[in-house]
Structure formats: structure tokens, C-alpha cells
Design an enzyme around this catalytic site. Structure first.
Site, mmCIF file in Angstrom:
data_model
loop_
_atom_site.group_PDB
_atom_site.id
_atom_site.type_symbol
_atom_site.label_atom_id
_atom_site.label_comp_id
_atom_site.label_asym_id
_atom_site.label_seq_id
_atom_site.Cartn_x
_atom_site.Cartn_y
_atom_site.Cartn_z
ATOM 1 N N HIS A 159 0.830 -1.207 0.000
ATOM 2 C CA HIS A 159 0.000 0.000 0.000
ATOM 3 C C HIS A 159 0.866 1.259 0.000
ATOM 4 C CE1 HIS A 159 -4.220 -1.586 1.183
ATOM 5 N NE2 HIS A 159 -3.512 -2.566 0.644
ATOM 6 N N HIS B 237 -1.523 -12.838 -1.041
ATOM 7 C CA HIS B 237 -2.729 -13.139 -0.278
ATOM 8 C C HIS B 237 -2.725 -14.581 0.221
ATOM 9 C CE1 HIS B 237 -5.300 -9.660 -2.158
ATOM 10 N NE2 HIS B 237 -4.421 -9.235 -1.274
ATOM 11 N N THR B 238 -1.651 -15.293 -0.034
ATOM 12 C CA THR B 238 -1.511 -16.625 0.539
ATOM 13 C C THR B 238 -1.391 -16.550 2.056
ATOM 14 O OG1 THR B 238 -0.203 -18.661 0.533
ATOM 15 C CG2 THR B 238 1.009 -16.627 0.261
#
Length: 328
Positions: free
Chosen positions: A70, A192-193
């Protein structure tokens, strides 16, 4: 013996990739070993700090990885996400649930005692993201350092972060805008694992998604009932669910297997399987027969290095912030 040989090949490939990456990023103002003389213990201090916090709260690992992502997608990788205060990036909607700020502050405090005014918050965050992947079972990579910290942090600038409803075309454009290609997109979203998502970000897929009131047809029907039990209609939207069902705390390729099986949690994630331009990379990470395979651990490090050099501030640009979360 076959497994050992494969591991040796992966190790050699990793070294070659890291050497190539090192030569590429030199021209961007960052380099591996930037602090070798000015603060030689920087990596060990950051690593031990992340390890300490991880032992008491394992959720800081995916939190730090997300925070780095981000940060880089807004104003470049300059630690502007860390700046506190009203209307700063960390107050923007997509960033409200980020976690791990205290880890960076802790590492910075220790580094200021050892090497005052030397190590940037942006570099601490980049190193912490790598160490978080390692702690959850992923492979390490050499992190180029030499970034300086930004002085501007505006919530409005976070509006163009990749979102959970984005189509693949929109995702690809957002990544392309940062000089990241389609393979980088699939690889980095593969982060995202590890980690979780709140029900509020995907429960709309479970109820009245279609014109006939049914769920999102891209979700495996058998999986819909499981998700509905976890996230009932009009239930607690803040309840958190693993993004990689069955393996939410391990850095591995099961995330891609879940996409193949219609078990992606976020709509933007599942779309990586339903769009042919991204599906091929998911298949290559899964070792689908007939396609040239990709090694996720190797490629993730490569894509992370590319991402961590987005619009970096080096030389005399920016500053070396003495307090990472200072109020703007």
C-alpha cells in the site's frame, strides 16, 4: 535425490535472479548493502524486531507485507503510509485495517540508538516485508536499500489503490502505471496466501449477487455455504476470514489452487482465474502440464524488488525521518 536436485536448481536460479535484480536497481539509486558501512546491523535489527512481534502476534506478518504494498502504490515506496495525523494515507478507507505500525516504530527506535539519522523508515518497511514472508515459510531475497522518506501523506492519494472489486483490466492498468506487468500482478497478489479479509469486503458475493438473487457464480457452490456460515447476511462485517482457505498462515501456492477451485475470497482475486491473460500465470505456478512452470518463491522475490523500487526517493530527495509515525 530428485527433490534435492530441484532445490539446488531453485537456489542457483534465485542467485542469478538476485544478481540480475541487483544490477538493475543500482541505476535506480538503491542497492543491496547500502548500509554496509553506515549501519551494518540494520538487517539483523529489523529481522529480530519482526521476529519478536511475530512470536506474540503472527498477524503482523501479512500486515507488514500489505503495508509495504500500500505504501509503494501511493507516492512510491517512501514510508508515507506511516505518517500519522488527520487526512493522511493511513486514514484512507483501503488502509484503515492495516496493521504492524508498532513493529516499524520499534525497529526505528532501536536503529536510532545504534545509527541515529541513518536508516530510512521506507527501508525498514521493505526489509520487514521480506522478513515477514520468511517467517511464514517463504523464501528470502536480497532487498536493495537506499530509499529516503517522503514528507507528503494525503488520504486522497490512496483512492487509486487496487481494489477488491476491480476487474482484471483495471488491475492490470493500475500495475502497469507502476511499471509492473501482468506476471507481477499475479505474483504480488499471490501474497494473499497469508492473511485475512473482513467479511464486509466479500460477503456481497454470497447474497443477491445475480439478478435472480443467487451468489457469485464464480464461487464453488460447495464453498458458498461455508462462507455463508462464516459471514451470515447482515452479520458482523468485521469478522476476518483467511484469504487462502486452509493455509492462511503459510506462504505457499495453495492460494493459486484455491483460485483454480473457485475458492478465492475476494472478487478481484477470483477474477485472476476467470480471465485468460492472468489465468495462464496461475496455471504456471500450479505446474499445469503443457505450460512452462514458474517457481512462486523465486518470482515473488523478483516482483517484490521491482515493486519496492516504485518512484523511490534517493540522494537528496525526501528525508531520513527520525520518527516513522510522526504526526504530519
Amino acid at each position: 535425490m530428485e527433490g534435492k536436485s530441484f532445490n539446488q536448481i531453485v537456489f542457483v536460479v534465485s542467485l542469478l535472479l538476485l544478481a540480475t535484480v541487483a544490477s538493475l536497481v543500482e541505476g535506480q539509486g538503491t542497492r543491496v548493502g547500502f548500509y554496509s558501512s553506515s549501519c551494518p546491523r540494520v538487517e539483523s535489527i529489523v529481522r529480530s524486531t519482526v521476529q519478536s512481534h511475530f512470536r506474540s502476534d503472527p498477524t503482523v506478518a501479512p500486515g507488514l507485507l500489505r503495508m509495504h504494498f500500500h505504501d509503494c502504490f501511493v507516492q512510491g515506496c517512501d514510508a508515507s503510509i506511516l505518517i500519522a495525523g488527520s487526512n493522511t494515507e493511513r486514514t484512507a478507507g483501503p488502509n484503515l485495517l492495516l496493521r504492524g505500525y508498532e513493529v516499524i516504530d520499534d525497529a526505528k527506535t532501536q536503529l536510532e540508538s545504534t545509527c541515529p539519522g541513518v536508516v530510512s523508515c521506507a527501508d525498514i518497511l521493505a526489509l520487514a516485508a521480506r522478513d515477514s514472508v520468511v517467517l511464514t515459510g517463504g523464501a528470502s531475497w536480497a532487498v536493495p536499500t537506499g530509499r529516503r522518506d517522503g514528507t507528503i501523506s494525503r488520504a486522497s492519494d490512496a483512492a487509486n489503490l487496487p481494489g477488491f472489486r476491480d476487474t482484471v483490466d483495471v488491475q492490470k492498468q493500475k500495475f502497469l502505471d507502476k511499471n509492473l506487468n501482468t506476471q507481477d500482478l499475479v505474483t504480488l497478489v499471490g501474497g494473499h496466501t497469508i492473511g485475512t479479509s473482513a467479511c464486509q469486503f466479500f460477503s456481497y458475493r454470497l447474497y443477491n449477487f445475480t439478478s435472480t438473487g443467487g451468489p457469485d457464480p464464480s464461487i464453488n457452490p460447495a464453498f458458498v455455504s461455508q462462507l455463508q456460515a462464516l459471514c451470515p447476511q447482515n452479520g458482523n462485517g468485521s469478522r476476518r476470514i483467511d484469504l487462502d482457505t486452509g493455509s492462511g498462515s503459510r506462504f505457499d501456492t495453495s492460494y493459486f489452487a484455491n483460485l483454480r477451485d473457485g475458492r478465492g475470497i475476494l472478487e478481484s482475486d477470483q477474477r485472476l482465474w476467470t480471465d485468460n491473460s492472468t489465468k495462464t500465470f496461475v496455471q504456471r505456478y500450479l505446474g499445469i502440464r503443457g505450460l512452462l512452470g514458474l517457481t512462486f518463491n523465486v518470482e515473488f522475490g523478483r516482483s517484490m524488488v521491482k515493486m519496492s523500487n516504485i518512484e523511490v526517493k534517493t540522494g537528496t530527495a525526501g528525508e531520513i525521518r527520525r520518527v516513522c509515525s510522526r504526526i504530519n
